[in-house]
Design a protein around this motif. Structure first.
Motif, PDB file in Angstrom:
ATOM      1  N   MET A 120       0.833  -1.197   0.000  1.00  0.00           N
ATOM      2  CA  MET A 120       0.000   0.000   0.000  1.00  0.00           C
ATOM      3  C   MET A 120       0.870   1.249   0.000  1.00  0.00           C
ATOM      4  SD  MET A 120      -3.049  -0.745   2.713  1.00  0.00           S
ATOM      5  CE  MET A 120      -1.929  -1.154   4.052  1.00  0.00           C
ATOM      6  N   SER A 121       0.299   2.333  -0.471  1.00  0.00           N
ATOM      7  CA  SER A 121       0.985   3.620  -0.433  1.00  0.00           C
ATOM      8  C   SER A 121      -0.015   4.697  -0.072  1.00  0.00           C
ATOM      9  CB  SER A 121       1.623   3.935  -1.789  1.00  0.00           C
ATOM     10  OG  SER A 121       0.629   4.015  -2.805  1.00  0.00           O
ATOM     11  N   ILE A 122       0.487   5.821   0.418  1.00  0.00           N
ATOM     12  CA  ILE A 122      -0.383   6.920   0.808  1.00  0.00           C
ATOM     13  C   ILE A 122      -1.086   7.484  -0.414  1.00  0.00           C
ATOM     14  CG2 ILE A 122      -0.410   9.261   1.755  1.00  0.00           C
ATOM     15  CD1 ILE A 122       1.902   8.495   3.527  1.00  0.00           C
ATOM     16  N   HIS A 123      -2.386   7.683  -0.324  1.00  0.00           N
ATOM     17  CA  HIS A 123      -3.141   8.251  -1.426  1.00  0.00           C
ATOM     18  C   HIS A 123      -2.715   9.686  -1.621  1.00  0.00           C
ATOM     19  CE1 HIS A 123      -6.472   9.068  -4.130  1.00  0.00           C
ATOM     20  NE2 HIS A 123      -6.755   7.779  -4.110  1.00  0.00           N
ATOM     21  N   GLN A 124      -2.470  10.065  -2.865  1.00  0.00           N
ATOM     22  CA  GLN A 124      -1.926  11.384  -3.155  1.00  0.00           C
ATOM     23  C   GLN A 124      -2.979  12.488  -3.234  1.00  0.00           C
ATOM     24  OE1 GLN A 124       1.429  11.878  -3.190  1.00  0.00           O
ATOM     25  NE2 GLN A 124       1.412   9.729  -2.558  1.00  0.00           N
ATOM     26  N   THR A 125      -4.252  12.147  -3.149  1.00  0.00           N
ATOM     27  CA  THR A 125      -5.300  13.160  -3.197  1.00  0.00           C
ATOM     28  C   THR A 125      -5.163  14.108  -2.020  1.00  0.00           C
ATOM     29  OG1 THR A 125      -6.799  11.610  -4.279  1.00  0.00           O
ATOM     30  CG2 THR A 125      -7.785  13.550  -3.256  1.00  0.00           C
ATOM     31  N   LYS A 126      -5.172  15.412  -2.278  1.00  0.00           N
ATOM     32  CA  LYS A 126      -5.002  16.401  -1.221  1.00  0.00           C
ATOM     33  C   LYS A 126      -6.322  16.850  -0.614  1.00  0.00           C
ATOM     34  CE  LYS A 126      -0.600  18.210  -2.939  1.00  0.00           C
ATOM     35  NZ  LYS A 126       0.141  19.438  -3.373  1.00  0.00           N
ATOM     36  N   THR A 127      -7.398  16.758  -1.402  1.00  0.00           N
ATOM     37  CA  THR A 127      -8.713  17.180  -0.930  1.00  0.00           C
ATOM     38  C   THR A 127      -9.758  16.178  -1.383  1.00  0.00           C
ATOM     39  OG1 THR A 127      -8.082  19.512  -1.076  1.00  0.00           O
ATOM     40  CG2 THR A 127     -10.435  19.034  -0.923  1.00  0.00           C
ATOM     41  N   VAL A 128     -10.621  15.764  -0.456  1.00  0.00           N
ATOM     42  CA  VAL A 128     -11.713  14.851  -0.780  1.00  0.00           C
ATOM     43  C   VAL A 128     -12.984  15.414  -0.155  1.00  0.00           C
ATOM     44  CG1 VAL A 128     -12.622  12.499  -0.580  1.00  0.00           C
ATOM     45  CG2 VAL A 128     -10.141  12.872  -0.795  1.00  0.00           C
ATOM     46  N   ALA A 129     -14.038  15.555  -0.954  1.00  0.00           N
ATOM     47  CA  ALA A 129     -15.321  16.087  -0.485  1.00  0.00           C
ATOM     48  C   ALA A 129     -15.147  17.457   0.185  1.00  0.00           C
ATOM     49  CB  ALA A 129     -16.002  15.100   0.457  1.00  0.00           C
ATOM     50  N   GLY A 130     -14.194  18.219  -0.311  1.00  0.00           N
ATOM     51  CA  GLY A 130     -13.957  19.544   0.227  1.00  0.00           C
ATOM     52  C   GLY A 130     -13.117  19.581   1.483  1.00  0.00           C
ATOM     53  N   ILE A 131     -12.668  18.422   1.959  1.00  0.00           N
ATOM     54  CA  ILE A 131     -11.865  18.331   3.175  1.00  0.00           C
ATOM     55  C   ILE A 131     -10.400  18.137   2.804  1.00  0.00           C
ATOM     56  CG2 ILE A 131     -11.458  17.067   5.319  1.00  0.00           C
ATOM     57  CD1 ILE A 131     -14.143  18.531   5.227  1.00  0.00           C
ATOM     58  N   GLY A 132      -9.544  19.016   3.308  1.00  0.00           N
ATOM     59  CA  GLY A 132      -8.128  18.871   3.049  1.00  0.00           C
ATOM     60  C   GLY A 132      -7.528  17.753   3.885  1.00  0.00           C
ATOM     61  N   ILE A 133      -6.715  16.916   3.260  1.00  0.00           N
ATOM     62  CA  ILE A 133      -6.043  15.833   3.974  1.00  0.00           C
ATOM     63  C   ILE A 133      -4.755  16.402   4.576  1.00  0.00           C
ATOM     64  CG2 ILE A 133      -5.055  13.525   3.822  1.00  0.00           C
ATOM     65  CD1 ILE A 133      -8.010  13.615   3.124  1.00  0.00           C
ATOM     66  N   PRO A 134      -4.603  16.362   5.896  1.00  0.00           N
ATOM     67  CA  PRO A 134      -3.387  16.902   6.523  1.00  0.00           C
ATOM     68  C   PRO A 134      -2.124  16.279   5.932  1.00  0.00           C
ATOM     69  CG  PRO A 134      -5.033  16.476   8.198  1.00  0.00           C
ATOM     70  CD  PRO A 134      -5.563  15.884   6.920  1.00  0.00           C
ATOM     71  N   ASP A 135      -1.135  17.121   5.664  1.00  0.00           N
ATOM     72  CA  ASP A 135       0.107  16.627   5.076  1.00  0.00           C
ATOM     73  C   ASP A 135       1.328  17.075   5.860  1.00  0.00           C
ATOM     74  OD1 ASP A 135       0.073  19.299   4.479  1.00  0.00           O
ATOM     75  OD2 ASP A 135       0.310  19.064   2.314  1.00  0.00           O
ATOM     76  N   SER A 136       1.137  17.351   7.146  1.00  0.00           N
ATOM     77  CA  SER A 136       2.273  17.681   8.008  1.00  0.00           C
ATOM     78  C   SER A 136       3.137  16.442   8.206  1.00  0.00           C
ATOM     79  CB  SER A 136       1.779  18.180   9.369  1.00  0.00           C
ATOM     80  OG  SER A 136       1.108  17.137  10.061  1.00  0.00           O
ATOM     81  N   SER A 137       4.321  16.648   8.747  1.00  0.00           N
ATOM     82  CA  SER A 137       5.220  15.515   9.002  1.00  0.00           C
ATOM     83  C   SER A 137       4.575  14.505   9.946  1.00  0.00           C
ATOM     84  CB  SER A 137       6.529  16.034   9.605  1.00  0.00           C
ATOM     85  OG  SER A 137       7.378  14.954   9.963  1.00  0.00           O
ATOM     86  N   ILE A 138       3.906  14.998  10.988  1.00  0.00           N
ATOM     87  CA  ILE A 138       3.259  14.101  11.944  1.00  0.00           C
ATOM     88  C   ILE A 138       2.141  13.310  11.269  1.00  0.00           C
ATOM     89  CG2 ILE A 138       1.735  14.068  13.965  1.00  0.00           C
ATOM     90  CD1 ILE A 138       3.430  16.243  15.193  1.00  0.00           C
ATOM     91  N   ALA A 139       1.339  13.983  10.446  1.00  0.00           N
ATOM     92  CA  ALA A 139       0.235  13.309   9.755  1.00  0.00           C
ATOM     93  C   ALA A 139       0.751  12.242   8.805  1.00  0.00           C
ATOM     94  CB  ALA A 139      -0.613  14.332   9.002  1.00  0.00           C
ATOM     95  N   ILE A 140       1.795  12.568   8.058  1.00  0.00           N
ATOM     96  CA  ILE A 140       2.351  11.606   7.105  1.00  0.00           C
ATOM     97  C   ILE A 140       2.937  10.400   7.826  1.00  0.00           C
ATOM     98  CG2 ILE A 140       4.210  11.243   5.423  1.00  0.00           C
ATOM     99  CD1 ILE A 140       3.739  14.134   4.499  1.00  0.00           C
ATOM    100  N   GLN A 141       3.660  10.642   8.919  1.00  0.00           N
ATOM    101  CA  GLN A 141       4.246   9.520   9.668  1.00  0.00           C
ATOM    102  C   GLN A 141       3.172   8.639  10.293  1.00  0.00           C
ATOM    103  OE1 GLN A 141       7.629  10.496  12.281  1.00  0.00           O
ATOM    104  NE2 GLN A 141       7.862  12.388  11.123  1.00  0.00           N
ATOM    105  N   ALA A 142       2.085   9.249  10.783  1.00  0.00           N
ATOM    106  CA  ALA A 142       0.983   8.457  11.336  1.00  0.00           C
ATOM    107  C   ALA A 142       0.378   7.565  10.261  1.00  0.00           C
ATOM    108  CB  ALA A 142      -0.077   9.379  11.934  1.00  0.00           C
TER     109      ALA A 142
END
Length: 216
Positions: free
Chosen positions: A1-23
């Motif tokens: 699996m890999s992290i989905h590259q979509t930045k926004t879904v249904a108008g909601i931004g997907i957090p892309d901070s270092s902590i969010a990515i590591q989680a």
């Protein structure tokens, strides 16, 4: 699996901070695609509920809690004797502590995860706790389904598919605590054990009272 590259879904931004990515990377490493998709939907549903209710909340902490909320079901994070919700909460707390977050944030995320299946309490706590509880309820049991627009439902499920969710979620739950079914005493996961184990004998609160060592 890999992290989905979509930045926004249904108008909601997907957090892309270092902590969010590591989680997210920890979830992808130790979880499954099924749990990953569920966790992402939980975050998105929780966020949409936050907008609808006009609540102020920490999006990054909500996201991290969403990523960790079912990691207690996995072999890597599962303990021999604690509720899976507590295992996930402990893992998230350790993760955030390693990033130097304050105690208030650690406790908030711990509560958000530990209480996400606790009916009648979680919805009355802090916004992050209440929102993730609502997101889990929406994805698992359809609670609040009527508040989602068809466009939002379709977009979220197209990006993070349900993959026979109704068929697979109960066995997925069970796989996380079949080695410690006693931890389901007093909570809704005892229903999962009863569904999966023929003639499952639930521990009974009244029996605990009547058979206590007290004489009267």
């Amino acid at each position: 699996m890999s992290i989905h590259q979509t930045k926004t879904v249904a108008g909601i931004g997907i957090p892309d901070s270092s902590i969010a990515i590591q989680a997210t990377e920890l979830l992808l490493e130790h979880g499954t695609e099924f749990i990953y998709n569920h966790s992402m939907r939980v975050f998105l549903f929780s966020s949409l509920n936050g907008i609808r209710r006009e609540l102020k909340y920490d999006q990054e902490l909500l996201y991290v809690a969403s990523m960790f909320h079912d990691l207690g079901l996995t072999k890597h994070y599962s303990s021999p004797d604690l509720r899976f919700e507590v295992d996930g909460a402990n893992a998230a707390r350790d993760f955030l502590k390693s990033h130097g977050l304050p105690q208030e944030s650690l406790q908030l995320v711990w509560d958000t995860i530990a209480l996400h299946t606790t009916i009648g309490i979680a919805e009355h706590k802090e916004p992050e706790v209440a929102l993730m509880y609502s997101g889990v309820g929406l994805d698992v049991m359809g609670e609040g389904y009527e508040y989602l627009t068809e466009d939002n439902r379709s977009e979220i499920v197209s990006v993070f598919p349900r993959n026979d969710f109704k068929k697979n979620i109960i066995p997925t739950f069970f796989s996380g605590f079949e080695h410690k079914t006693e931890t389901t005493f007093g909570n809704i996961k005892a229903d999962v054990c009863a569904f999966m184990i023929p003639n499952f004998h639930r521990k009974n609160f009244c029996d605990c009272i009547l058979h206590s060592p007290w004489k009267e």
